[in-house]
Design an enzyme around this catalytic site. Structure first.
Site, short mmCIF file in Angstrom:
data_model
loop_
_atom_site.label_atom_id
_atom_site.label_comp_id
_atom_site.label_asym_id
_atom_site.label_seq_id
_atom_site.Cartn_x
_atom_site.Cartn_y
_atom_site.Cartn_z
N GLU A 43 -47.01 -53.11 -62.02
CA GLU A 43 -48.08 -54.01 -61.60
C GLU A 43 -49.32 -53.70 -62.43
O GLU A 43 -49.77 -52.55 -62.46
CB GLU A 43 -48.41 -53.84 -60.12
CG GLU A 43 -49.47 -54.84 -59.64
CD GLU A 43 -49.88 -54.66 -58.19
OE1 GLU A 43 -50.35 -55.65 -57.59
OE2 GLU A 43 -49.73 -53.54 -57.65
N ASP A 117 -58.59 -60.89 -62.46
CA ASP A 117 -59.92 -61.46 -62.69
C ASP A 117 -59.76 -62.77 -63.48
O ASP A 117 -59.16 -62.78 -64.55
CB ASP A 117 -60.77 -60.47 -63.48
CG ASP A 117 -62.24 -60.85 -63.52
OD1 ASP A 117 -62.55 -62.06 -63.54
OD2 ASP A 117 -63.08 -59.93 -63.53
N GLU A 191 -54.32 -57.11 -50.61
CA GLU A 191 -55.55 -57.12 -49.82
C GLU A 191 -56.34 -58.41 -50.04
O GLU A 191 -56.84 -59.02 -49.09
CB GLU A 191 -56.43 -55.91 -50.17
CG GLU A 191 -55.84 -54.56 -49.80
CD GLU A 191 -54.97 -53.97 -50.90
OE1 GLU A 191 -54.59 -52.81 -50.76
OE2 GLU A 191 -54.67 -54.67 -51.89
N TYR A 192 -56.44 -58.82 -51.30
CA TYR A 192 -57.15 -60.05 -51.62
C TYR A 192 -56.47 -61.26 -50.98
O TYR A 192 -57.11 -62.16 -50.46
CB TYR A 192 -57.20 -60.25 -53.14
CG TYR A 192 -58.33 -59.54 -53.83
CD1 TYR A 192 -59.64 -59.71 -53.41
CD2 TYR A 192 -58.09 -58.72 -54.93
CE1 TYR A 192 -60.68 -59.07 -54.05
CE2 TYR A 192 -59.13 -58.07 -55.57
CZ TYR A 192 -60.42 -58.25 -55.13
OH TYR A 192 -61.45 -57.62 -55.77
N GLU A 193 -55.15 -61.27 -51.06
CA GLU A 193 -54.39 -62.40 -50.54
C GLU A 193 -54.62 -62.59 -49.05
O GLU A 193 -54.78 -63.72 -48.56
CB GLU A 193 -52.90 -62.18 -50.82
CG GLU A 193 -52.02 -63.35 -50.48
CD GLU A 193 -50.59 -63.15 -50.95
OE1 GLU A 193 -49.73 -63.97 -50.59
OE2 GLU A 193 -50.34 -62.16 -51.67
#
Length: 211
Positions: A43, A117, A191-193
């Site tokens: 990843e 990003d 976490e973002y998802e």
């Protein structure tokens, strides 16, 4: 992702053999990193590490590598690895441009790019992880049937990535324009998802290979 600087982060990371490299001294020695000879998934940009540590816990038959350039972020990944007592994951604290210094040609089975990003300004396009210079790196380290799995909430980045990959000679084996509406049981959320999904944001996902 940027966190407050922690002066002790590097010393903390160096104390654990889960962290393979901070200065390039282990580059190209993949066979020495893992106890078992298994497929390798990496990843690029692991954030807090929720995705890759959960994936590693679910798939002990695969070796995982987390690449994250920010030491302050990497300690969060390491904490999750230690908490879950994962033996099939290693961490590299470096930039994605250095990938070919760590992996031999055709050594990797899969690359994950999660919520990278978007670098929305045109003059910053070369910094996007699906820019052609990065695609060339992935192609070098991936096996012939190796895959790239990509997720984002950014429609512009998704459209750009589809075009960039197509122009580079890649083809798509799966495209999801609204991942959470399709009830994918195998999807592991970052976490973002979780944050974006809670706000009702659409999540885009695709899987791609090189011709």
């Amino acid at each position: 992702m940027r966190l407050r600087n922690k002066p002790w982060a590097e010393d903390y990371l160096r104390k654990h053999n889960t962290v393979v490299d901070l200065d390039g001294t282990h580059a190209g020695k993949m066979s020495e990193w893992f106890e078992k000879d298994q497929p390798i998934y990496i990843e690029v940009g692991s954030g807090m590490g929720q995705f890759i540590t959960e994936l590693a816990a679910q798939h002990p038959e695969v070796n995982f590598v987390s690449l994250e350039r920010d030491k302050n972020v990497m300690i969060r990944v390491l904490d999750k690895v230690l908490e879950k007592d994962l033996q099939n994951i290693k961490l590299i604290c470096n930039d994605a441009m250095e990938l070919t210094d760590y992996f031999k040609d055709g050594e990797v089975d899969r690359v994950y790019l999660n919520f990278s990003d978007p670098w929305p300004k045109k003059r910053h396009a070369k910094r996007r992880l699906t820019y052609h210079s990065f695609l060339a790196l992935y192609k070098a380290i991936l096996k012939d049937e190796g895959e790239i799995h990509f997720k984002t909430d950014n429609r512009g980045l998704f459209a750009y990535s589809l075009e960039s990959m197509s122009q580079f000679g890649m083809y798509f084996t799966k495209i999801n324009l609204n991942l959470h509406d399709e009830d994918d049981e195998d999807n592991i959320e970052t976490e973002y998802e979780l944050k974006f999904a809670d706000k009702g944001s659409r999540i885009y996902r695709m899987e791609a290979k090189f011709h």
